[in-house]
Design an enzyme around this catalytic site. Structure first.
Site, PDB file in Angstrom:
ATOM      1  N   HIS A  11       0.799  -1.222   0.000  1.00 54.28           N
ATOM      2  CA  HIS A  11       0.000   0.000   0.000  1.00 54.28           C
ATOM      3  C   HIS A  11       0.833   1.274   0.000  1.00 54.28           C
ATOM      4  CE1 HIS A  11      -3.485  -2.650   0.614  1.00 54.28           C
ATOM      5  NE2 HIS A  11      -3.985  -1.755  -0.213  1.00 54.28           N
ATOM      6  N   ARG A  60     -10.622   5.544  -2.832  1.00 54.58           N
ATOM      7  CA  ARG A  60     -10.181   4.797  -1.642  1.00 54.58           C
ATOM      8  C   ARG A  60     -10.383   5.684  -0.413  1.00 54.58           C
ATOM      9  NH1 ARG A  60      -5.587   3.015  -5.341  1.00 54.58           N
ATOM     10  NH2 ARG A  60      -5.664   0.743  -5.387  1.00 54.58           N
ATOM     11  N   ARG A 110     -15.494   3.663  -2.377  1.00 52.69           N
ATOM     12  CA  ARG A 110     -15.329   2.380  -1.695  1.00 52.69           C
ATOM     13  C   ARG A 110     -15.327   2.659  -0.196  1.00 52.69           C
ATOM     14  NH1 ARG A 110      -9.976  -1.009  -2.560  1.00 52.69           N
ATOM     15  NH2 ARG A 110      -8.956   0.603  -1.340  1.00 52.69           N
ATOM     16  N   GLU A 121     -12.762  -9.284  -5.068  1.00 53.73           N
ATOM     17  CA  GLU A 121     -11.352  -9.399  -4.686  1.00 53.73           C
ATOM     18  C   GLU A 121     -11.043 -10.755  -4.066  1.00 53.73           C
ATOM     19  OE1 GLU A 121      -9.771  -5.280  -3.242  1.00 53.73           O
ATOM     20  OE2 GLU A 121     -11.580  -5.715  -2.102  1.00 53.73           O
ATOM     21  N   ASN A 173      -5.681  -6.449  -7.765  1.00 58.23           N
ATOM     22  CA  ASN A 173      -4.510  -6.492  -6.867  1.00 58.23           C
ATOM     23  C   ASN A 173      -4.718  -7.556  -5.796  1.00 58.23           C
ATOM     24  OD1 ASN A 173      -3.775  -4.247  -8.302  1.00 58.23           O
ATOM     25  ND2 ASN A 173      -4.263  -2.776  -6.695  1.00 58.23           N
ATOM     26  N   ASP A 174      -5.863  -7.467  -5.131  1.00 59.49           N
ATOM     27  CA  ASP A 174      -6.130  -8.447  -4.079  1.00 59.49           C
ATOM     28  C   ASP A 174      -6.532  -9.788  -4.676  1.00 59.49           C
ATOM     29  OD1 ASP A 174      -5.625  -7.560  -1.427  1.00 59.49           O
ATOM     30  OD2 ASP A 174      -7.140  -6.004  -1.729  1.00 59.49           O
ATOM     31  N   ARG A 222       0.905  -9.792  -1.831  1.00 59.23           N
ATOM     32  CA  ARG A 222       1.214  -8.697  -2.747  1.00 59.23           C
ATOM     33  C   ARG A 222       2.223  -7.724  -2.162  1.00 59.23           C
ATOM     34  NH1 ARG A 222      -4.429  -5.192  -2.620  1.00 59.23           N
ATOM     35  NH2 ARG A 222      -3.183  -3.351  -3.046  1.00 59.23           N
ATOM     36  N   CYS A 227     -10.517  -2.425 -11.537  1.00 55.25           N
ATOM     37  CA  CYS A 227      -9.895  -1.256 -10.907  1.00 55.25           C
ATOM     38  C   CYS A 227      -8.544  -1.578 -10.280  1.00 55.25           C
ATOM     39  CB  CYS A 227     -10.821  -0.616  -9.880  1.00 55.25           C
ATOM     40  SG  CYS A 227     -11.095  -1.631  -8.438  1.00 55.25           S
TER      41      CYS A 227
END
Ligand code: PEP
Ligand code: MG
Length: 761
Positions: free
Chosen positions: A369, A476, A512, A611, A634-635, A645, A683
């Protein structure tokens, strides 16, 4: 040679007095070597200074021919002094001439001196010079004498780094520190040329000598106690310091109780040093060992010990009434390039990002992150640059390239010039993308795409207009929480969401809900240590178990979107029941607003992020229940491949263009296409890479949300692409049962063969 005083304490005090006086630096250096010689009853005392990382120059001498000062130069590794500089180890020789490295320098007149004691002048583990004492008589100097000279060298090291000595060096035309070219992994594109700032900046030691060793010993032990408590606290906040810190903290806790380490610091205190000087002295030895150590495991352990020393120094500095000297609290220079061993997202957000131009990490991973925050801030980022913080000094000029992963520290003038030119060229490319701003994202065969940005910080909003994005496909909301030291109030949340909607105007925004946990732990949140935080208590799981937070956020969102459409989606949903429960909570807040007669959004759209793989087998129900779906690749990818990740060892092990991942995405795209009226977008970060986005287009996705830097390149790619043609080829690649571990190669070949624009910033 013996000490004229019981220890170096008196001498240290005298030296500091000399250093503080108002006289030219050269005179001070001359007096310093005189004082050392007199105090150590030596006939010679000489100071050699490293002038350009390869050359040592005699800067001051008592006893040697004064004409030799600033004339005698030695290469690192040449002669006894050169060997000391090369090895960072002292040499204690009763008969210097017998040593194989002895190198006779006629201009010094040193041939009459037999015994020789030389120690490195170390600053932060790096050699900045060599201090030597010599006597005519043949003898071996005692251990105490060696230690005393090392302590004196440490005080000198600080003086050599002072502005007055630096200007003396400049006036003498002494060279500058050598350039270093390092390479890591480029994690966010962009070239930055700017001034280095060390995240864990070195802590200046103001007091070296102490008159009461017992009091200093107590200070050291008190600080050690606080250090252990601090480590324990950090261990209970696994997310705070960023992923991968658990193991480090565990090792550090072990070191913090290491008897050998503590004893070495106590020894220096006994010799007359303050607690902080003793910590720095032992740290300096360790750093010198670290730089020589080639075994990566041992290097890592020494690095841990180094971190521990910084923490201890910080605690001691705080005890002195000084505030924590972290770089984040100091005003940053314009265009700062931040260097850190590792960093969590919250730590990066503590900086004034308007002044940041880039980030270099020794650790770090593509989807950690902190990387996402760097991207959100538009910061070029290079990670995995081993030794970066050892080579750089705050204030150095550095160049970084977030695409190739190059890092140039103190670059030569030619190199700097050529990178400045490259930067200008990149501006040309950027201008090309800006020209595309108003052009539609339509492929050559007429397929219309919608390109959205991923955002989270107010600074992201300007990209909407400058890039001509179609909206915000992922907002986010947790970013705002990560930036603060306390929970943002409802009014503060509402104000941010209102500003986002205002800037977006007619364009859609997909909010989100809070995605905290794992490596995104706000500073104000205490988080129980979890064995597997990425799969732990995070995102919607926290939201459902602690509904207070989520309800507060719903109220802020409902109020901010009064009179317009509100789109909300939930992260990390694994079971459709979780989606329904979260939506029920949102509806309940709507009813509350109705009862209170507060204005409501005109329209509410509730979506879900895909995800967690379990959702794949609940797709029909999901597409029935949700108003939209956004695939967080990503997840999803980390769970599909069971590969963290945020862990550099696993983050790049599998390619997002792996056939397994693509077949899965193809099936979701097909299911989405069959369910009209429920848009399915992507996304994750792959949507912002032109080659990966091309493959997504081939799979049937036409809504892509990406880091802002991706909009220009992806739009250029789409406008040069024939989607139909790609689709049939891609389906063939995927139909191959033994397809390789990635379709990257055939995809790149396809792009080259069809002249598809793959320009990147
Ligand atoms: C994702 O997981 O793909 C995503 C977009 O969310 P984040 O990266 O914030 O976890
Ligand atoms: Mg995610």
């Amino acid at each position: 040679m013996t000490f004229a005083s019981p220890g170096p304490r008196v001498l240290l005090r005298r030296l500091r007095e000399v250093m503080a006086e108002q006289e030219p630096a050269q005179q001070k250096l001359d007096r310093i070597v005189q004082l050392i010689a007199a105090n150590m009853v030596a006939e010679v005392c000489s100071l050699y200074v490293l002038v350009d990382d390869e050359t040592l120059e005699l800067f001051a001498s008592e006893g040697l021919n004064p004409q030799a000062v600033h004339r005698v130069r030695l290469a690192v590794g040449e002669g006894l002094v050169g060997v000391i500089a090369a090895t960072a180890e002292p040499l204690n020789l009763p008969q210097a001439q017998k040593h194989p490295a002895f190198h006779y320098l006629p201009e010094t007149g040193e041939e009459i001196y037999q015994s020789f004691l030389g120690v490195p002048v170390l600053r932060g583990g790096t050699v900045s010079g060599v201090l030597v004492v010599q006597n005519r008589q043949r003898r071996r100097y005692s251990e105490e004498e060696r230690e005393a000279l090392e302590i004196i060298a440490m005080v000198l090291a600080e003086f050599l780094a002072s502005p007055e000595v630096l200007s003396l060096r400049e006036a003498l035309g002494a060279g500058r520190l050598r350039s270093h070219h390092l390479r890591g992994e480029g994690l966010h594109p962009g070239i930055a040329i700017g001034e280095a700032v060390l995240h864990e900046s070195r802590i200046p030691i103001r007091r070296f000598e102490a008159s009461d060793p017992l009091a200093e010993r107590d200070r050291l032990h008190e600080a050690l106690g606080r250090l252990r408590a601090e480590l324990e606290r950090l261990r209970r906040h696994p997310g705070l310091a960023g992923s991968g810190h658990d193991a480090i903290l565990e090792t550090m806790s072990m070191f913090a109780a290491d008897a050998g380490w503590i004893r070495r610091m106590e020894d220096f205190i006994r010799l007359g040093l303050t607690a902080e000087a003793a910590v720095a002295r032992v740290q300096s030895d360790n750093r010198a060992r670290m730089l020589r150590q080639s075994d990566p495991y041992l290097r890592a352990r020494l690095h841990d010990l180094d971190d521990l020393s910084w923490r201890l120094l910080r605690i001691l500095a705080r005890g002195n009434g000084a505030s924590a000297p972290e770089a984040a609290r100091k005003p940053l220079p314009e265009g700062a390039i931040l260097f850190a061993r590792s960093m969590g997202p919250a730590e990066l957000l503590e900086y004034d990002h308007r002044r940041l131009a880039g980030l270099v990490l020794e650790e770090g991973a593509r989807l950690a992150h902190v990387t996402l925050v760097a991207r959100a801030l538009g910061l070029p980022l290079v990670a995995g640059v081993e030794g970066a913080t050892d080579f750089v000094e705050s204030g150095d000029t550095v160049i970084i390239d977030g695409r190739s992963g190059e890092v140039h520290i103190r670059p030569e003038a030619d190199l700097l010039e050529s990178w400045r030119n490259r930067l200008a060229l990149r501006d040309d490319v950027r201008r090309r993308f800006v020209r595309l701003k108003d052009a539609p994202a339509v492929s050559k065969d007429g397929v219309r795409f919608e390109l959205f940005i991923n955002a989270g910080l107010p600074a992201d909003l300007e990209h909407l207009d400058t890039l001509g994005a179609d909206g915000i496909g992922l907002f986010r909301t947790e970013m705002d929480f990560l930036m603060r030291r306390r929970l943002p109030r409802r009014g503060e949340q509402e104000a941010l969401y209102r500003a986002v909607l205002k800037t977006a105007g007619e364009r859609p925004v997909l909010f989100r809900t809070l995605d905290i946990g794992a490596d995104k732990v706000p500073l104000f949140m205490s988080n129980a240590r979890e064995p597997n935080p990425a799969m732990g208590w995070r995102a919607i799981r926290i939201g459902l178990d602690r509904p207070g937070l989520l309800k507060l956020q719903f109220r802020a969102l409902l109020a901010a979107a009064a009179g317009r459409t509100l789109s909300v989606m939930f992260p990390m949903v694994a079971d459709i029941g979780e989606f329904k429960a979260a939506r029920a909570m949102l509806n309940e807040q709507m009813r509350l607003f109705e009862r209170l007669r507060r204005p409501l959004p005109d329209k509410l759209r509730v979506g879900v992020m895909l995800e967690v793989p379990a959702l794949l087998w609940q797709l029909p129900a999901l597409l029935q229940e949700a108003d939209f779906v956004s695939i967080g690749t990503n997840d999803l990818m980390q769970f599909v491949f069971a590969a963290d990740r945020a862990n550099p060892r696993t983050a790049r092990r599998y390619d997002p263009l792996h056939p397994a991942m693509l077949r899965l995405l193809r099936d979701v795209a097909a299911a989405g296409a069959a369910r009209k009226g429920v848009p399915v977008s992507v996304c994750g970060d792959m949507a912002g890479d032109p080659l990966e986005a091309m493959v997504l287009a081939g799979l049937g996705f036409t809504r892509l949300s990406m880091p802002p830097a991706g909009i220009g390149p992806v739009k250029a790619m789409i406008r040069s692409l024939d989607v139909g043609r790609l689709r049939s080829e891609l389906h063939q690649w995927l139909a191959e049962p033994s397809a390789a571990c990635s379709v990257r190669e055939p995809a790149a070949r396809f792009a080259r063969a069809h002249g598809i624009d793959m320009l990147r910033l």
